[in-house]
Every structure is written in structure tokens, then in C-alpha cells.
Scaffold this motif. Structure first.
Motif, short mmCIF file in Angstrom:
data_model
loop_
_atom_site.label_atom_id
_atom_site.label_comp_id
_atom_site.label_asym_id
_atom_site.label_seq_id
_atom_site.Cartn_x
_atom_site.Cartn_y
_atom_site.Cartn_z
N ASN A 112 -10.30 14.12 21.21
CA ASN A 112 -9.40 13.14 21.77
C ASN A 112 -9.04 12.03 20.79
OD1 ASN A 112 -7.97 12.57 24.04
ND2 ASN A 112 -9.79 12.37 25.34
N VAL A 114 -7.37 11.85 18.02
CA VAL A 114 -7.29 12.03 16.56
C VAL A 114 -5.84 12.02 16.05
CG1 VAL A 114 -9.50 13.23 16.26
CG2 VAL A 114 -7.45 14.54 16.86
N GLY A 115 -4.89 12.20 16.98
CA GLY A 115 -3.48 12.18 16.56
C GLY A 115 -2.76 13.51 16.74
N THR A 131 -0.95 14.78 19.36
CA THR A 131 0.39 14.70 19.93
C THR A 131 1.37 14.05 18.94
OG1 THR A 131 -0.62 14.57 22.11
CG2 THR A 131 1.68 13.91 21.95
N THR A 132 0.92 12.99 18.30
CA THR A 132 1.78 12.31 17.31
C THR A 132 2.12 13.25 16.16
OG1 THR A 132 0.53 10.32 17.87
CG2 THR A 132 1.95 10.21 15.92
N ARG A 176 -4.58 14.98 31.23
CA ARG A 176 -4.18 13.61 31.58
C ARG A 176 -2.68 13.60 31.81
NH1 ARG A 176 -4.43 10.24 27.14
NH2 ARG A 176 -4.06 12.09 25.90
N GLN A 196 3.69 11.48 27.14
CA GLN A 196 3.76 11.08 25.73
C GLN A 196 4.53 12.11 24.90
OE1 GLN A 196 -0.06 11.04 23.89
NE2 GLN A 196 0.63 10.03 22.02
N THR A 236 -5.38 12.88 9.68
CA THR A 236 -4.52 11.76 10.08
C THR A 236 -5.14 10.41 9.72
OG1 THR A 236 -5.57 11.60 12.24
CG2 THR A 236 -3.67 13.08 12.07
N LYS A 237 -4.33 9.38 9.88
CA LYS A 237 -4.76 7.97 9.78
C LYS A 237 -5.33 7.61 8.42
CE LYS A 237 -5.73 8.25 14.72
NZ LYS A 237 -6.43 7.71 15.87
N ASP A 257 -3.74 6.15 6.30
CA ASP A 257 -3.14 4.86 5.96
C ASP A 257 -4.05 3.68 6.33
OD1 ASP A 257 -2.34 6.08 8.53
OD2 ASP A 257 -1.56 4.07 8.96
N VAL A 307 0.02 9.61 7.43
CA VAL A 307 -0.12 8.33 6.73
C VAL A 307 0.57 7.19 7.47
CG1 VAL A 307 -0.54 9.28 4.43
CG2 VAL A 307 1.82 8.98 5.21
N GLY A 308 0.64 7.28 8.80
CA GLY A 308 1.24 6.21 9.57
C GLY A 308 1.63 6.70 10.95
N GLU A 309 2.13 5.77 11.76
CA GLU A 309 2.40 6.12 13.16
C GLU A 309 3.84 6.53 13.43
OE1 GLU A 309 -0.12 3.90 16.26
OE2 GLU A 309 0.39 2.37 14.78
N ARG A 316 3.03 4.89 22.39
CA ARG A 316 1.65 4.83 22.87
C ARG A 316 1.62 5.21 24.34
NH1 ARG A 316 -0.94 1.93 18.96
NH2 ARG A 316 0.45 0.75 17.65
N1 LIG Z 1 -2.18 4.72 11.53
C1 LIG Z 1 -2.03 5.95 12.01
N2 LIG Z 1 -2.10 6.17 13.32
C2 LIG Z 1 -1.93 7.43 13.77
C3 LIG Z 1 -1.68 8.52 12.90
N3 LIG Z 1 -1.57 9.64 13.67
C4 LIG Z 1 -1.74 9.24 14.95
N4 LIG Z 1 -1.96 7.91 15.04
C5 LIG Z 1 -2.22 7.10 16.22
O1 LIG Z 1 -3.41 7.53 16.85
C6 LIG Z 1 -3.34 7.31 18.26
C7 LIG Z 1 -3.72 8.58 19.01
O2 LIG Z 1 -2.74 9.56 18.75
P1 LIG Z 1 -2.41 10.76 19.73
O3 LIG Z 1 -1.34 11.56 19.08
O4 LIG Z 1 -2.16 10.28 21.10
O5 LIG Z 1 -3.82 11.53 19.68
P2 LIG Z 1 -4.29 12.81 20.52
O6 LIG Z 1 -5.16 12.30 21.62
O7 LIG Z 1 -5.08 13.63 19.55
O8 LIG Z 1 -3.09 13.52 21.01
C8 LIG Z 1 -1.93 6.83 18.55
O9 LIG Z 1 -1.92 5.44 18.68
C9 LIG Z 1 -1.15 7.26 17.28
O10 LIG Z 1 -0.03 6.43 17.04
C10 LIG Z 1 -1.63 8.26 11.49
O11 LIG Z 1 -1.43 9.14 10.64
N5 LIG Z 1 -1.79 6.96 11.11
#
Ligand SMILES: Nc1nc2c(ncn2[C@@H]2O[C@H](COP(=O)(O)OP(=O)(O)O)[C@@H](O)[C@H]2O)c(=O)[nH]1
Ligand SMILES: [Mg+2]
Length: 327
Positions: free
Chosen positions: A118, A120-121, A123-124, A149, A155, A262-263, A265, A289-291, A326
Motif C-alpha cells: 500500500n 508505494v505509488g 496508481t500514480t 477501497r 483515484q 518510486t519517490k 525525489d 522522481v516526483g508526483e 490525492r
Molecule cells: N514524491 C513522489 N511521490 C510519489 C511518487 N510516486 C507516487 N507518489 C505519491 O505517493 C502517494 C501514494 O501513491 P499511490 O499511487 O496512491 O500509491 P498506491 O497505494 O501504491 O496506489 C501519493 O501521494 C503519490 O502522489 C514519486 O515518484 N515521487
């Protein structure tokens, strides 16, 4: 590598570079290589989250090279380190390309299953991938198999609307594998090039949820021969050694074909990429490397190591103004 992609990578690794490369230069610059310096270098590697085992291996290699008289100074040691890290990242299959264009026999749709714990990113990252494929003129369909959920489907839906891609969602409280089934059918019917399946976050210890994941995979295989073509495990680099453990545990429980970190950045723990590559043989496909939607860079070992050890690079491009979503 494209200048834009390189500057994005460089910008994303700013924190890691500042604490890692900056410290390396500070401790090693203008010194001769001795045991004190080797100890200091090992500490810096561990601090950058390269992991104790990987750090030890790198330091042992440095010590051996010093004994053979190949490296004598701190600066030479750093250069040696850089080449060894690059070697680690390059070992095994190392192909950033994911998608139908990367395959010799391009049967469609190309199915990408996205898994991980959960937050980790996942969906993004799916939105970022969809955006990438669209830019390659590929027709994308998304399957919202995270039915766990209500907010999760929403999202993905918001991203789909923004990108103008079709999304298949299930009935309220429906089974994820039923969504996968519908999504496969829809992707075939629409002549889609790529189908990306989002899934709920889970831990490798949650056996019912892992079983559910295998069910989703099996449904995809049944509807579309040889699907999923790619099962991507998403790891949050900012969790450091936790990400290494997740990689080891997840790959033991399901067939994973590639990783996305991910993340990068927001963290000084960029070295974790090296630890993960060293611990498991899977290729890193992309890094986040970002949102915003275009904050996804194909993983290029050389560019990554250059960015980590600070090489010459073009000026960073201005940050995108797009707002993250978000839920
Ligand atoms: N800074 C940063 N935030 C990220 C990145 N990828 C995802 N996020 C943030 O991590 C949070 C969770 O992402 P989400 O896609 O909902 O995660 P999921 O639960 O695995 O689907 C969100 O606030 C995203 O904007 C990234 O590469 N960099
Ligand atoms: Mg999600």
C-alpha cells in the motif's frame, strides 16, 4: 539518453547526490587510501542505503584493488567505486523498455500487471505509464482491480479522465479478478495496444490477498495468451532497506518481471537501487522522481550512476505545474 530525461533523473536524485557524492568528495578528496578512509567510505555507502552486504562487497573490492596497487588515492577509490556500482546495476537483464514496442512479436494487447504494498505509488505510476504509452501513440486501457477501497477506483478514474484513456471498473464490492476479466475483454474489443491492471496494496504475508493476485494473473492469461507480459513490482525507494525486503519477499510469492522504484525525489536513499539490484536479479524498468504525470524516467544504469556521482549535465528543466491527485 535524452537531455530532458537526464535532467529529470538528476533532479530526482538531488538529495541522494548531495549527501552521498558530496560526502564522498569531502572525505576522499586529496587523501591517500588507507583503512580509515575505507571505513569512512563504507559508512557513506550504508548511509546512502546501499545495504550492508553490498557496501561490504564494494569496500572489499576497493581494498583488493588497493593491495594490487591499482588505486592509491581517495579520488581513485571514488572513481573505482563508481565503476563497480555501474557494474552492479548493469548485471543481468537491464532493459528499461516496457511495452509492445519493446517486443519482437507484438501480440496485443500488451498486459501490464502492477503489484506492491500500500502507498508505494502503484496508481500514480500507472498514470505515468499510461501517459508515456499515449505519447507513443499507443491505445491504452486501464483496469481498476483495486476494488478494496472505494477511493482507489476513484483515484485511477480521475487520472484516466485527465489522460483521456478508457478505464474498466467493477461493480461496488466486486471481485478484482472479475474486473480483470472485463478489462481484458474490453481491451481486446477496443483493439487496445496496452492494458494496465491496478491492484490493491498487499503484503506478501497476506496469503488470501496473494492468492487473489494470482487469480487476477490467471484470468489475464486465460483471456489473452501469454498475458501478463509484464508484472511490475512497485517499491518506495524512500523506505530504504524495507524496499529491499519487500523486493525479496514479493518476488518469492509471485512472478515479478521488473521493478519500478518510486519517490527517489524525496529521499537521500537513492543507493537502495544498488542494494535491490544486488539482492535480486530483476531489472529496474523505471524510476519515479516526483508526483506529476511526467515524473517517470526510464532506468538507465549509466545515467543513474552519473547522476549519483555527479557528472556534467545539462541544466535542469523547470518543474511541471501539474497537480498530483490525492485520495
Ligand atoms: N514524491 C513522489 N511521490 C510519489 C511518487 N510516486 C507516487 N507518489 C505519491 O505517493 C502517494 C501514494 O501513491 P499511490 O499511487 O496512491 O500509491 P498506491 O497505494 O501504491 O496506489 C501519493 O501521494 C503519490 O502522489 C514519486 O515518484 N515521487
Ligand atoms: Mg492505488
Amino acid at each position: 539518453m535524452l537531455r530532458k530525461a537526464f535532467s529529470k533523473l538528476r533532479k530526482g536524485l538531488t538529495k541522494t547526490r548531495e549527501s552521498f557524492a558530496g560526502a564522498l568528495r569531502a572525505v576522499a578528496g586529496g587523501r591517500s587510501l588507507d583503512d580509515d578512509l575505507l571505513r569512512e567510505l563504507k559508512r557513506r555507502l550504508v548511509e546512502a542505503d546501499m545495504g550492508v552486504e553490498t557496501s561490504l562487497r564494494l569496500v572489499d573490492a576497493m581494498r583488493d584493488a588497493a593491495k594490487r596497487g591499482e588505486i592509491k588515492t581517495g579520488d581513485e577509490a571514488v572513481a573505482f567505486l563508481k565503476s563497480r556500482v555501474l557494474e552492479t546495476l548493469r548485471s543481468g537483464e537491464d532493459n528499461a523498455a516496457v511495452g509492445p514496442r519493446a517486443r519482437a512479436s507484438s501480440e496485443t494487447p500488451y498486459v501490464v500487471l502492477v503489484v506492491g504494498v500500500n502507498g508505494v505509488g502503484k496508481t500514480t505510476t500507472i498514470a505515468k505509464l499510461a501517459n508515456r504509452y499515449q505519447q507513443e501513440q499507443l491505445r491504452v486501457v486501464l483496469g481498476a482491480c483495486d476494488t478494496f477501497r472505494a477511493g482507489a477506483v476513484r483515484q485511477l478514474e480521475i487520472w484516466a479522465q485527465r489522460l483521456g484513456v478508457e478505464i474498466i471498473r467493477g461493480k461496488e464490492g466486486g471481485d478484482p479478478d472479475a474486473v480483470a476479466f472485463d478489462a481484458c475483454d474490453a481491451a481486446v474489443a477496443r483493439g487496445a495496444d496496452v492494458l494496465i491492471l491496478d491492484t490493491a496494496g498487499r503484503l506478501h504475508t497476506q496469503e488470501p490477498l496473494m492468492r487473489q493476485l494470482r487469480k487476477i494473473r490467471d484470468v489475464a492469461t486465460k483471456r489473452i495468451a501469454s498475458a501478463p507480459h509484464e508484472t511490475l513490482l512497485i517499491l518506495d525507494a524512500s523506505t530504504g532497506q524495507n524496499a529491499v525486503r519487500q523486493a525479496e519477499q514479493f518476488t518469492g510469492a509471485v512472478d515479478v518481471s521488473g521493478l519500478i522504484l518510486t519517490k527517489l525525489d524525496g529521499t537521500a536513499r537513492g543507493g537502495v537501487v544498488v542494494a535491490i539490484r544486488d539482492a535480486i536479479g530483476l531489472p529496474v524498468r523505471f524510476i519515479g522522481v516526483g508526483e506529476t504525470i511526467d515524473d517517470l524516467a526510464p532506468f538507465d544504469a549509466e545515467a543513474f550512476v552519473d547522476a549519483l556521482f555527479e557528472a556534467e549535465s545539462p541544466a535542469a528543466k523547470p518543474a511541471s505545474r501539474q497537480e498530483p491527485i490525492r485520495n
